[in-house]
Design an enzyme around this catalytic site. Structure first.
Site, PDB file in Angstrom:
ATOM      1  N   HIS A 131      -2.802   5.465  44.338  1.00 56.35           N
ATOM      2  CA  HIS A 131      -2.189   6.381  43.370  1.00 56.35           C
ATOM      3  C   HIS A 131      -3.193   6.916  42.363  1.00 56.35           C
ATOM      4  O   HIS A 131      -2.810   7.352  41.280  1.00 56.35           O
ATOM      5  CB  HIS A 131      -1.022   5.671  42.667  1.00 56.35           C
ATOM      6  CG  HIS A 131       0.087   5.326  43.629  1.00 56.35           C
ATOM      7  ND1 HIS A 131       0.988   4.316  43.420  1.00 56.35           N
ATOM      8  CD2 HIS A 131       0.418   5.853  44.841  1.00 56.35           C
ATOM      9  CE1 HIS A 131       1.822   4.243  44.439  1.00 56.35           C
ATOM     10  NE2 HIS A 131       1.494   5.165  45.323  1.00 56.35           N
ATOM     11  N   CYS A 139      -8.679  19.387  37.727  1.00 60.78           N
ATOM     12  CA  CYS A 139      -8.109  20.631  37.217  1.00 60.78           C
ATOM     13  C   CYS A 139      -6.699  20.808  37.779  1.00 60.78           C
ATOM     14  O   CYS A 139      -6.448  20.518  38.948  1.00 60.78           O
ATOM     15  CB  CYS A 139      -8.975  21.829  37.622  1.00 60.78           C
ATOM     16  SG  CYS A 139      -8.348  23.366  36.913  1.00 60.78           S
ATOM     17  N   CYS A 203     -13.146  26.587  35.848  1.00 68.39           N
ATOM     18  CA  CYS A 203     -12.374  27.833  36.046  1.00 68.39           C
ATOM     19  C   CYS A 203     -11.901  28.397  34.723  1.00 68.39           C
ATOM     20  O   CYS A 203     -11.196  29.354  34.643  1.00 68.39           O
ATOM     21  CB  CYS A 203     -11.171  27.585  36.968  1.00 68.39           C
ATOM     22  SG  CYS A 203      -9.899  26.580  36.207  1.00 68.39           S
TER      23      CYS A 203
HETATM   24  C1  BV8 Z   1       5.682  11.143  47.973  1.00 70.93           C
HETATM   25  C2  BV8 Z   1       0.779   6.699  39.425  1.00 70.93           C
HETATM   26  C3  BV8 Z   1       6.251  13.096  49.131  1.00 70.93           C
HETATM   27  C4  BV8 Z   1       1.348   7.409  38.238  1.00 70.93           C
HETATM   28  C5  BV8 Z   1       2.731   6.017  40.731  1.00 70.93           C
HETATM   29  C6  BV8 Z   1      14.041   7.670  47.820  1.00 70.93           C
HETATM   30  C7  BV8 Z   1      13.740   6.694  48.758  1.00 70.93           C
HETATM   31  C8  BV8 Z   1      12.410   6.445  49.150  1.00 70.93           C
HETATM   32  C9  BV8 Z   1      11.369   7.183  48.585  1.00 70.93           C
HETATM   33  C10 BV8 Z   1      11.685   8.138  47.655  1.00 70.93           C
HETATM   34  C11 BV8 Z   1      13.007   8.385  47.260  1.00 70.93           C
HETATM   35  N1  BV8 Z   1      12.982   9.360  46.326  1.00 70.93           N
HETATM   36  C12 BV8 Z   1      11.709   9.737  46.122  1.00 70.93           C
HETATM   37  C13 BV8 Z   1      10.910   9.031  46.938  1.00 70.93           C
HETATM   38  C14 BV8 Z   1       9.452   9.110  47.067  1.00 70.93           C
HETATM   39  C15 BV8 Z   1       8.779   8.408  45.906  1.00 70.93           C
HETATM   40  C16 BV8 Z   1       9.279   6.994  45.796  1.00 70.93           C
HETATM   41  O1  BV8 Z   1       8.900   6.118  46.546  1.00 70.93           O
HETATM   42  N2  BV8 Z   1      10.175   6.789  44.792  1.00 70.93           N
HETATM   43  C17 BV8 Z   1      10.702   5.453  44.580  1.00 70.93           C
HETATM   44  C18 BV8 Z   1      10.873   5.242  43.074  1.00 70.93           C
HETATM   45  C19 BV8 Z   1      12.022   5.333  45.301  1.00 70.93           C
HETATM   46  N3  BV8 Z   1       7.388   8.385  46.255  1.00 70.93           N
HETATM   47  C20 BV8 Z   1       6.616   9.424  45.888  1.00 70.93           C
HETATM   48  O2  BV8 Z   1       7.016  10.364  45.228  1.00 70.93           O
HETATM   49  C21 BV8 Z   1       5.205   9.380  46.430  1.00 70.93           C
HETATM   50  N4  BV8 Z   1       4.926  10.652  47.021  1.00 70.93           N
HETATM   51  O3  BV8 Z   1       6.596  10.558  48.490  1.00 70.93           O
HETATM   52  O4  BV8 Z   1       5.341  12.426  48.283  1.00 70.93           O
HETATM   53  C22 BV8 Z   1       5.470  14.098  49.833  1.00 70.93           C
HETATM   54  C23 BV8 Z   1       5.234  13.955  51.184  1.00 70.93           C
HETATM   55  C24 BV8 Z   1       4.547  14.934  51.857  1.00 70.93           C
HETATM   56  C25 BV8 Z   1       4.079  16.061  51.172  1.00 70.93           C
HETATM   57  C26 BV8 Z   1       4.302  16.191  49.785  1.00 70.93           C
HETATM   58  C27 BV8 Z   1       4.990  15.193  49.103  1.00 70.93           C
HETATM   59  C28 BV8 Z   1       4.202   9.184  45.297  1.00 70.93           C
HETATM   60  C29 BV8 Z   1       4.481   7.921  44.567  1.00 70.93           C
HETATM   61  C30 BV8 Z   1       3.352   7.646  43.581  1.00 70.93           C
HETATM   62  C31 BV8 Z   1       3.900   7.640  42.178  1.00 70.93           C
HETATM   63  N5  BV8 Z   1       2.841   7.231  41.250  1.00 70.93           N
HETATM   64  N6  BV8 Z   1       1.720   5.686  39.915  1.00 70.93           N
HETATM   65  C32 BV8 Z   1       1.490   6.500  37.032  1.00 70.93           C
HETATM   66  O5  BV8 Z   1       1.160   5.304  37.138  1.00 70.93           O
HETATM   67  O6  BV8 Z   1       1.937   7.003  35.986  1.00 70.93           O
HETATM   68  S1  BV8 Z   1       3.881   4.842  41.140  1.00 70.93           S
HETATM   69  C33 BV8 Z   1       3.747   3.500  40.096  1.00 70.93           C
HETATM   70  O7  BV8 Z   1       4.984   2.835  40.170  1.00 70.93           O
HETATM   71  C34 BV8 Z   1       2.743   2.455  40.547  1.00 70.93           C
HETATM   72  O8  BV8 Z   1       1.578   3.021  41.040  1.00 70.93           O
HETATM   73  C35 BV8 Z   1       3.492   1.641  41.577  1.00 70.93           C
HETATM   74  O9  BV8 Z   1       3.403   2.252  42.830  1.00 70.93           O
HETATM   75  C36 BV8 Z   1       4.912   1.755  41.086  1.00 70.93           C
HETATM   76  C37 BV8 Z   1       5.282   0.523  40.298  1.00 70.93           C
HETATM   77  O10 BV8 Z   1       5.429  -0.487  41.206  1.00 70.93           O
HETATM   78  P1  BV8 Z   1       4.751  -1.926  40.936  1.00 70.93           P
HETATM   79  O11 BV8 Z   1       3.288  -1.750  40.775  1.00 70.93           O
HETATM   80  O12 BV8 Z   1       5.248  -2.815  41.980  1.00 70.93           O
HETATM   81  O13 BV8 Z   1       5.293  -2.359  39.501  1.00 70.93           O
HETATM   82  P2  BV8 Z   1       6.765  -2.912  39.184  1.00 70.93           P
HETATM   83  O14 BV8 Z   1       6.879  -2.989  37.708  1.00 70.93           O
HETATM   84  O15 BV8 Z   1       7.773  -2.134  39.978  1.00 70.93           O
HETATM   85  O16 BV8 Z   1       6.767  -4.384  39.794  1.00 70.93           O
HETATM   86  C38 BV8 Z   1       5.911  -5.359  39.240  1.00 70.93           C
HETATM   87  C39 BV8 Z   1       6.106  -6.581  40.133  1.00 70.93           C
HETATM   88  O17 BV8 Z   1       5.217  -7.603  39.687  1.00 70.93           O
HETATM   89  C40 BV8 Z   1       7.505  -7.148  40.054  1.00 70.93           C
HETATM   90  O18 BV8 Z   1       7.911  -7.545  41.342  1.00 70.93           O
HETATM   91  C41 BV8 Z   1       7.366  -8.369  39.134  1.00 70.93           C
HETATM   92  O19 BV8 Z   1       8.251  -9.399  39.500  1.00 70.93           O
HETATM   93  C42 BV8 Z   1       5.947  -8.786  39.444  1.00 70.93           C
HETATM   94  N7  BV8 Z   1       5.232  -9.444  38.340  1.00 70.93           N
HETATM   95  C43 BV8 Z   1       5.353  -9.215  37.007  1.00 70.93           C
HETATM   96  N8  BV8 Z   1       4.464  -9.981  36.331  1.00 70.93           N
HETATM   97  C44 BV8 Z   1       3.757 -10.691  37.273  1.00 70.93           C
HETATM   98  C45 BV8 Z   1       4.246 -10.347  38.552  1.00 70.93           C
HETATM   99  N9  BV8 Z   1       3.755 -10.879  39.685  1.00 70.93           N
HETATM  100  C46 BV8 Z   1       2.761 -11.773  39.565  1.00 70.93           C
HETATM  101  N10 BV8 Z   1       2.239 -12.152  38.379  1.00 70.93           N
HETATM  102  C47 BV8 Z   1       2.710 -11.637  37.215  1.00 70.93           C
HETATM  103  N11 BV8 Z   1       2.178 -12.025  36.045  1.00 70.93           N
HETATM  104 ZN    ZN Z   2     -10.422  24.513  37.004  1.00 73.01          ZN
END
Ligand code: BV8
Ligand code: ZN
Length: 301
Positions: A131, A139, A203
């Site tokens: 990501h 840009c 740009c």
């Molecule tokens: C795409 C960067 C299409 C930005 C991020 C419906 C169903 C399925 C998919 C979709 C849907 N609707 C939309 C979609 C697609 C969407 C998606 O998956 N949505 C989800 C919400 C359903 N995906 C996208 O949009 C992706 N792109 O699909 O493009 C496409 C295809 C072709 C052509 C054009 C377009 C892009 C997704 C990328 C988004 N960007 N990050 C930013 O950070 O601001 S996502 C961001 O959130 C992170 O990078 C990460 O991926 C996600 C968070 O997840 P985690 O890291 O797991 O964090 P979380 O808090 O959820 O969990 C933490 C875990 O750790 C927990 O389990 C907890 O228990 C545990 N924990 C806590 N403390 C500890 C621990 N474990 C161990 N030790 C500890 N101490």
């Molecule tokens: Zn530019």
């Protein structure tokens, strides 16, 4: 701090069977999420205090949000850059970097944009940032190809300096409070003039944007290709470690099932058993519950 090793929280027989498998494994994947950096002091997304609890995800991490209010989106990312720069890699980041240096067939897929794995010395050729990174900028003009990596300037421009009380101006709370203030209209919202936001040096008319993948955007094609090459069909995968992720975001989370389809056994390291989606991944062969910063160095030792 005292160096007395904290008592092991890994059940000995699980540890033994895991380490037995790890020692025989040649092709290993790790899928990393925000839980890995929790112990470094960075908030996760879904957990208590998580970024998606204190902010409107769709209001900030999408191209539309940037088009609508680039100042607000930049404030959100400038704040996260600031926090990530204050944070330090934890023992889990270092343990994974060491494994990557030791095991030729080990590849790390990270969803984290916090820059902590690179700062722990994780070999770059073994680290795929699915990501992007808070410290890459590019840009926002579709036709301009300007990109910049390892931009650690904090604040990236003076207009994005963090308010002195270190408070995040982009939380729902802060925005509601401001809206309330504006209601009695004697508050002029510190609207950021677009000209004071990071500008493209090439740009000349494009605004620079954070080099992260927003919802609705494709993952970097080079990253996807590198992973596809590494996972080429015929090669078996021995193990995937799923560390600190709720595995809800796709296509990142899909790599667990892809690895399993190529024979991988699954080790899940997570603080919270219930948080794991009841997806295929859940039928992990090993489940180590607790803080990744403590468990990962222990199981990789
Ligand atoms: C795409 C960067 C299409 C930005 C991020 C419906 C169903 C399925 C998919 C979709 C849907 N609707 C939309 C979609 C697609 C969407 C998606 O998956 N949505 C989800 C919400 C359903 N995906 C996208 O949009 C992706 N792109 O699909 O493009 C496409 C295809 C072709 C052509 C054009 C377009 C892009 C997704 C990328 C988004 N960007 N990050 C930013 O950070 O601001 S996502 C961001 O959130 C992170 O990078 C990460 O991926 C996600 C968070 O997840 P985690 O890291 O797991 O964090 P979380 O808090 O959820 O969990 C933490 C875990 O750790 C927990 O389990 C907890 O228990 C545990 N924990 C806590 N403390 C500890 C621990 N474990 C161990 N030790 C500890 N101490
Ligand atoms: Zn530019």
């Amino acid at each position: 701090a005292s160096s007395t090793a904290r008592p092991s929280i890994v059940p000995p027989k699980d540890l033994e069977s895991f380490q037995e498998h790890l020692s025989k494994s040649t092709r290993i994947l790790a899928l990393l999420g925000a839980g890995l950096s929790a112990s470094s002091g960075l908030p996760t997304f879904r957990g208590a205090g998580g970024l998606w609890r204190t902010h409107e995800a769709t209001e900030l991490a999408t191209p539309e949000a940037f088009g609508r209010d680039p100042g607000l989106v930049w404030q959100f990312y400038s704040y996260r850059r600031h926090m990530a720069l204050q944070a330090k890699p934890n023992p889990a980041h270092y343990a994974l970097a060491e494994l990557a240096k030791k095991k030729d067939g080990f590849m790390t897929l990270s969803q984290n944009v916090d820059g902590l794995s690179p700062r722990a010395g994780h070999p770059a050729d073994k680290l795929k940032l699915l990501h992007g990174s808070l410290f890459d900028v590019k840009c926002s003009d579709f036709f301009c190809k300007y990109t910049e990596s390892s931009n650690y300037t904090d604040p990236i421009v003076p207009a994005l300096a963090i308010p002195t009380d270190d408070a995040d101006p982009t939380t729902t709370e802060a925005r509601k409070a401001r809206d309330l203030d504006i209601a009695d209209e004697n508050v002029d919202l510190p609207e950021i003039d677009l000209r004071h936001l990071p500008q493209c040096p090439t740009c000349k008319h494009g605004l620079l944007r954070p080099g992260v993948v927003w919802f609705g955007e494709m993952l970097p094609t080079t990253v996807m290709n590198d992973i596809a090459n590494w996972m080429e069909e015929d090669q078996k995968i021995d193990l995937i470690m799923v560390i600190g992720t709720s595995a809800k975001v796709y296509p990142a989370a899909g790599y667990v099932d892809l690895a399993r389809a190529q024979g991988a056994r699954v080790a899940v390291i997570n603080m919270d058993k219930n948080d794991m989606p009841a997806s295929g991944m859940y039928k992990g062969d090993w489940f180590f519950q607790g803080d990744a910063a403590q468990i990962v160095p222990e199981i990789l030792k």
